[in-house]
Design a protein around this motif. Structure first.
Motif, PDB file in Angstrom:
ATOM      1  N   UNK A 173       5.251  -1.478   4.348  1.00  0.00           N
ATOM      2  CA  UNK A 173       4.738  -2.861   4.301  1.00  0.00           C
ATOM      3  C   UNK A 173       6.014  -3.690   4.906  1.00  0.00           C
ATOM      4  N   UNK A 176       9.016  -4.549   3.269  1.00  0.00           N
ATOM      5  CA  UNK A 176      10.042  -3.745   3.033  1.00  0.00           C
ATOM      6  C   UNK A 176      10.893  -3.455   4.302  1.00  0.00           C
ATOM      7  N   UNK A 404      -1.232 -17.477 -15.643  1.00  0.00           N
ATOM      8  CA  UNK A 404      -0.880 -16.335 -14.542  1.00  0.00           C
ATOM      9  C   UNK A 404      -1.734 -15.168 -14.469  1.00  0.00           C
ATOM     10  N   UNK A 405      -2.715 -15.278 -15.303  1.00  0.00           N
ATOM     11  CA  UNK A 405      -3.678 -14.130 -15.858  1.00  0.00           C
ATOM     12  C   UNK A 405      -4.260 -14.212 -16.943  1.00  0.00           C
TER      13      UNK A 405
ATOM     14  N   UNK B  87      -5.166 -13.424 -10.100  1.00  0.00           N
ATOM     15  CA  UNK B  87      -4.180 -13.347 -11.237  1.00  0.00           C
ATOM     16  C   UNK B  87      -3.579 -12.058 -11.497  1.00  0.00           C
ATOM     17  N   UNK B  90      -1.435 -10.707  -8.578  1.00  0.00           N
ATOM     18  CA  UNK B  90      -0.073 -11.409  -8.597  1.00  0.00           C
ATOM     19  C   UNK B  90       0.623 -10.766  -9.887  1.00  0.00           C
ATOM     20  N   UNK B  91       0.346 -10.886 -10.680  1.00  0.00           N
ATOM     21  CA  UNK B  91       0.860 -10.290 -11.986  1.00  0.00           C
ATOM     22  C   UNK B  91       1.395  -8.903 -11.892  1.00  0.00           C
ATOM     23  N   UNK B  94       4.492  -8.700  -9.427  1.00  0.00           N
ATOM     24  CA  UNK B  94       5.673  -8.804 -10.060  1.00  0.00           C
ATOM     25  C   UNK B  94       6.174  -7.660 -10.679  1.00  0.00           C
ATOM     26  N   UNK B  95       5.314  -7.136 -11.511  1.00  0.00           N
ATOM     27  CA  UNK B  95       5.637  -5.869 -12.315  1.00  0.00           C
ATOM     28  C   UNK B  95       5.969  -4.602 -11.580  1.00  0.00           C
ATOM     29  N   UNK B  98       9.436  -5.521 -10.053  1.00  0.00           N
ATOM     30  CA  UNK B  98      10.639  -5.395 -11.288  1.00  0.00           C
ATOM     31  C   UNK B  98      11.032  -4.072 -11.541  1.00  0.00           C
ATOM     32  N   UNK B 101      12.749  -2.542  -8.479  1.00  0.00           N
ATOM     33  CA  UNK B 101      14.132  -2.891  -8.613  1.00  0.00           C
ATOM     34  C   UNK B 101      14.983  -2.251  -9.464  1.00  0.00           C
ATOM     35  N   UNK B 102      14.504  -2.074 -10.867  1.00  0.00           N
ATOM     36  CA  UNK B 102      15.194  -1.293 -11.655  1.00  0.00           C
ATOM     37  C   UNK B 102      15.491   0.128 -11.340  1.00  0.00           C
ATOM     38  N   UNK B 175       1.272  -5.805   0.648  1.00  0.00           N
ATOM     39  CA  UNK B 175       0.812  -4.945  -0.230  1.00  0.00           C
ATOM     40  C   UNK B 175       1.338  -5.208  -1.559  1.00  0.00           C
ATOM     41  N   UNK B 178       5.611  -4.742  -2.916  1.00  0.00           N
ATOM     42  CA  UNK B 178       6.567  -4.509  -1.966  1.00  0.00           C
ATOM     43  C   UNK B 178       6.656  -5.938  -1.296  1.00  0.00           C
ATOM     44  N   UNK B 179       5.402  -6.934  -1.273  1.00  0.00           N
ATOM     45  CA  UNK B 179       5.769  -8.043  -0.914  1.00  0.00           C
ATOM     46  C   UNK B 179       6.159  -9.258  -1.592  1.00  0.00           C
ATOM     47  N   UNK B 180       6.793 -10.097  -1.038  1.00  0.00           N
ATOM     48  CA  UNK B 180       7.331 -11.283  -1.914  1.00  0.00           C
ATOM     49  C   UNK B 180       6.115 -11.961  -2.314  1.00  0.00           C
ATOM     50  N   UNK B 181       5.229 -12.148  -1.558  1.00  0.00           N
ATOM     51  CA  UNK B 181       3.998 -13.077  -1.866  1.00  0.00           C
ATOM     52  C   UNK B 181       3.106 -12.108  -1.449  1.00  0.00           C
TER      53      UNK B 181
END
Lengths: 578, 256
Positions: A173, A176, A404-405, B87, B90-91, B94-95, B98, B101-102, B175, B178-181
């Motif tokens: 993607x 990345x 947001x959902x 929604x 997008x939600x 983010x999940x 995160x 990243x962890x 996707x 992996x995409x910022x938005x």
């Protein structure tokens, strides 16, 4: 993982973690004998699938890098190999990455970008001129550090290569791979110095326009289509760097640097300078004369701006139509020299909140508001109090109204999203700010939810529930009883406290919070919620589905109160700690 | 409308994990039977792509249970679906971010979902998983790939044929995770009775020709679940013989 405080190789004391990558962690360390700080990059055996191969690669690369010496590259001073880890000790660089700068301040000034472009050309040219040539391949704002003195450093060297080539064969993607040049995909194309030039062009484009080329519309437009104030010369340079065909790009960094150095002549800027110089003396005399009237005009202009601003704010206040209102507030923000005033932003926030009584702050509205605040952050920061207040109100708007959902954990997502705003509010306000303490409480509750999943997975959640409970208590006391707050805000708060009681009762017990304290909170919530529920006309209590969001929330919270009480009692009924 | 559903997946000849996830459900509502299918193609470092794809499929499943089956489906309309699914996506973006990243990995997934009702179909798409509509009149692709090559075909920089051979054909513009938005695409239309709606990951269609897809999966050759399964498996086998290296997943829905 290296332990914070431990001593590595008898000389480097590990101070803290400063970064986290795919297969490595970067720490800040200090050599206590000579009192100098270093960055230590750790590659661990358990972080990579094929450790031996990676390690061999690292040895070759660090050997190579140790030989490099350039003002814009951190130097490697030591390599420490252990059985399970591979440590690279290098210069510690103070400052922030340009990615962070972009995120915080948006597009950067043309002068800065030009300056950085020259430095980047210089360092890439140095790399390309090694034998064999070193191709960096992964230039992007995240890999460029901006030091406090305004100069830049290219970091995260070396690992980029393997990491990228491994991934690109598969579905990937754009997010990345950054701004990879066309020939970098698929592993078949030849990469050379011109690949770095492509990435440099894309980086400059992002910096000077604030638009990320790997986000929609996924293209590098002529920069003056984005901002007509930018130089034609810079536009040409960026266009030339980012040609699809490497043959059509600059063939070397030196060639590009030449154009960067001579950009002003290009723009007929210098010629104008000369003419101006000639007329300078004559003008100087006149200007002395005009100076006096100039000052008075200036005063008048700023008075006019102030009047304009006032007018917009007043009109917006009276305007009943939502879209008109928003537009008026935006115009107020745009009045010259007034972007640092807080009224327009606060007005906008109220407008988003009260929009048609839908109690919804949409994703688009959030993006719009964030952009407006971010773009004017510098102005707002001229009075940090203003910035803090705007952040605090934005945080609250997100916390209570952000749509947001519709899934269950929407509430938690909202709280997490709001954390950064409260953090900014807290950091920038002075002690006189009425809501300083509130900002801290909101931030801590949001952070609790943000970290809770990870903390429980890592079993490091001990000791976090008590402060969390104290924060809830404080918030409930301060906001819960405040009749001036809207029903929606109070309701959301009751629901946050209620669900925390139900979900974490056993955890609260585990941290020595008495059952009585929980019951007291439960009673408090019950009193408030019952009062609101009773005030609700009976007609609204049936057919809940068709009611507004506030009514739905009220009824569901009300319905869940008894089972919450049961959960509390259950948590404290067993003899042993659960 | 009635639906016959059949779905198959294959790890393929080269990969160690199957990172595709999918689901398909038929539900009874006050406004008739509806069918919903979701296809996700996960990708990511350290073989975590399946976490991303499964996350999204479960999220859709939860949405069905918590929203769709509980609501009055008479009031279903385009904007509602657009808002709900945006929604949801997008939600989860983010999940997954995160989570990545962890764990220090980057992972993501494509997503393609279709909701078929008597009156309308609703399709959402992020990435290069696709929905095909095969009817007696022929076939068409409902979704639009979010790939670098597709973008370039649209801009007239390369041709369809070049795109097919391009080394960048698997590079996605966006996707989930992996995409910022993320900017999901939506497609709405009137469903055809006696048609086949087919969702597939890119592994299914790189080596198989469009004519072959139509030959095996067109409505007249998809008359019961047994036959449907055989036809899909035949294509998957063919795909593998032609050296497709990716995971392969297909859902077919025959309307009648």
């Amino acid at each position: 993982m290296l332990e914070i405080g431990s001593l590595v190789d008898g000389k480097y004391r590990i101070l803290r973690e400063i970064g986290h990558g795919g297969m490595s962690i970067v720490y800040m360390a200090i050599n206590e004998k000579v009192n100098k700080t270093w960055a230590i990059k750790e590659v661990r055996r358990d972080g990579v699938i094929d450790y031996e191969a990676v390690k061999q690669g690292l040895i070759v690369e660090t050997d190579l890098l140790k030989k490099l010496k350039h003002a814009h590259l951190p130097s490697i001073v030591d390599v420490i190999e252990n059985e399970d880890t591979f440590l690279i000790v290098m210069d510690y660089i103070e400052g922030n990455s340009l990615e962070k700068t972009l995120l915080e301040y948006g597009a950067q000034s043309q002068e800065n970008v030009l300056d950085w472009a020259k430095q980047l050309c210089d360092v890439l040219g140095y790399l390309h001129s090694r034998t064999p040539a070193i191709i960096y391949r992964d230039l992007k704002p995240a890999n460029i550090m901006l030091k406090p003195d305004g100069n830049i450093m290219v970091i995260d060297f070396g690992t980029a290569r393997e990491y990228k080539e491994k991934n690109l064969a598969d579905t990937t993607c754009l997010g990345t791979v950054g701004y990879a040049a066309p020939e970098q995909f698929g592993g078949k194309g030849q990469t050379d110095g011109r690949t770095d030039i492509y990435c440099l062009g894309a980086t400059l484009y992002h910096l000077v326009t604030g638009l990320n080329p790997s986000e929609p519309p996924y293209e590098i437009k002529p920069i003056r289509e984005v901002n007509p104030m930018l130089m034609e010369g810079l536009e040409k340079i960026i266009q030339k760097c980012t040609q699809r065909n490497p043959e059509q790009r600059y063939q070397s960094c030196a060639e590009m640097l030449y154009d960067l150095e001579n950009i002003k002549q290009d723009n007929t800027f210098m010629k104008k300078q000369k003419i101006k110089m000639g007329t300078f003396i004559a003008t100087a005399a006149c200007s002395l004369l005009l100076c006096v009237s100039g000052i008075s005009l200036n005063v008048m202009a700023s008075q006019m701006a102030a009047d304009h601003y006032e007018n917009f704010i007043n009109d917006a206040g009276k305007q009943p139509d939502y879209n008109e209102k928003i537009s008026l507030y935006k115009q107020a923000v745009a009045v010259p020299n007034k972007a640092g005033e807080k009224e327009a932003y606060i007005g906008l926030i109220q407008c988003y909140r009260d929009n048609n009584n839908e109690h919804v702050f949409t994703i688009d509205e959030q993006a719009e508001l964030t952009r407006l605040i971010k773009n004017n952050k510098e102005n707002l920061m001229s009075n940090p109090q203003n910035y803090a207040e705007v952040c605090f109100e934005t945080g609250k708007l997100i916390w209570y109204y952000y749509s947001y959902g519709n899934s269950q954990d929407n509430q938690i997502t909202r709280m997490i999203t709001a954390v950064d705003w409260f953090e900014d509010a807290y950091r920038n306000c002075n002690d006189n700010f009425a809501y300083k303490n509130m900002a801290e409480v909101y931030r801590d509750i949001g952070m609790f939810y943000r970290d809770i999943n990870i903390n429980t997975v890592e079993a490091s959640d001990k000791g976090i529930y008590k402060p969390f409970f104290e924060n809830l208590k404080e918030l409930l006391e301060r906001v819960g009883s405040d009749e001036a707050e809207s029903d929606m805000v109070r309701l959301e708060l009751y629901e946050i406290c209620r669900s925390a009681l139900q979900q974490y009762a056993t955890k609260f017990r585990g941290e020595d919070i008495s059952q009585n304290e929980l019951i007291v909170m439960h009673n408090q919530i019950t009193t408030y919620v019952e009062k609101m529920y009773k005030a609700l006309p009976d007609s609204k209590k049936t057919d809940i589905g068709s009611q507004g969001k506030d009514v739905q929330l009220l009824v569901s919270t009300y319905d869940l109160l008894p089972s919450t009480l049961e959960s509390i009692q259950l948590a404290y009924s067993s003899q042993k700690e659960i | 409308m009635n639906y016959l559903v059949q779905a198959c997946t294959d790890i393929g000849i080269a990969k160690r994990t199957n990172q595709d996830s999918f689901m398909a459900k038929v539900i009874n509502t006050s406004s008739g039977r509806m069918m919903i299918a979701v296809m996700c193609d996960g990708m990511g470092g350290l073989e975590k792509g399946e976490v991303a794809s499964a996350t999204l499929v479960s999220a859709f499943n939860r949405w069905i249970e918590e929203v769709l089956v509980k609501m009055n489906t008479e009031s279903l309309h385009e904007n509602f679906i657009r808002q709900e699914w945006t929604n949801l996506i997008l939600e989860n973006n983010e999940k997954i971010k995160i989570y990545g990243k962890k764990c220090g990995v980057s992972l993501g997934t494509t997503v393609t979902a279709i909701l078929l009702t008597d009156t309308l179909y609703y399709v959402v798409n992020v990435g290069d998983t696709r929905v095909y509509e095969l009817s007696r009149q022929g076939q068409r692709i409902i979704t639009k790939d979010h790939t670098v090559v597709h973008k370039e075909v649209e801009q007239g920089l390369i041709t369809e044929e070049q795109a097919h051979m391009d080394p960048r054909r698997s590079v996605l513009l966006q996707c989930v995770g992996a995409s910022e938005k993320v900017y999901p695409d939506f497609f709405f239309g009137v469903p055809i009775q006696n048609a086949v709606y087919m969702l597939c990951t890119d592994g299914f269609r790189h080596e198989i020709l469009p004519e072959e897809i139509y030959h095996y999966l067109q409505p007249d050759n998809m008359i019961n679940q047994e036959v449907m399964k055989n036809n899909i498996l035949t294509l998957i086998e063919l795909d593998k013989q032609r050296n497709e290296r990716d995971n392969i997943s297909v859902i077919t829905v025959r309307t009648y």
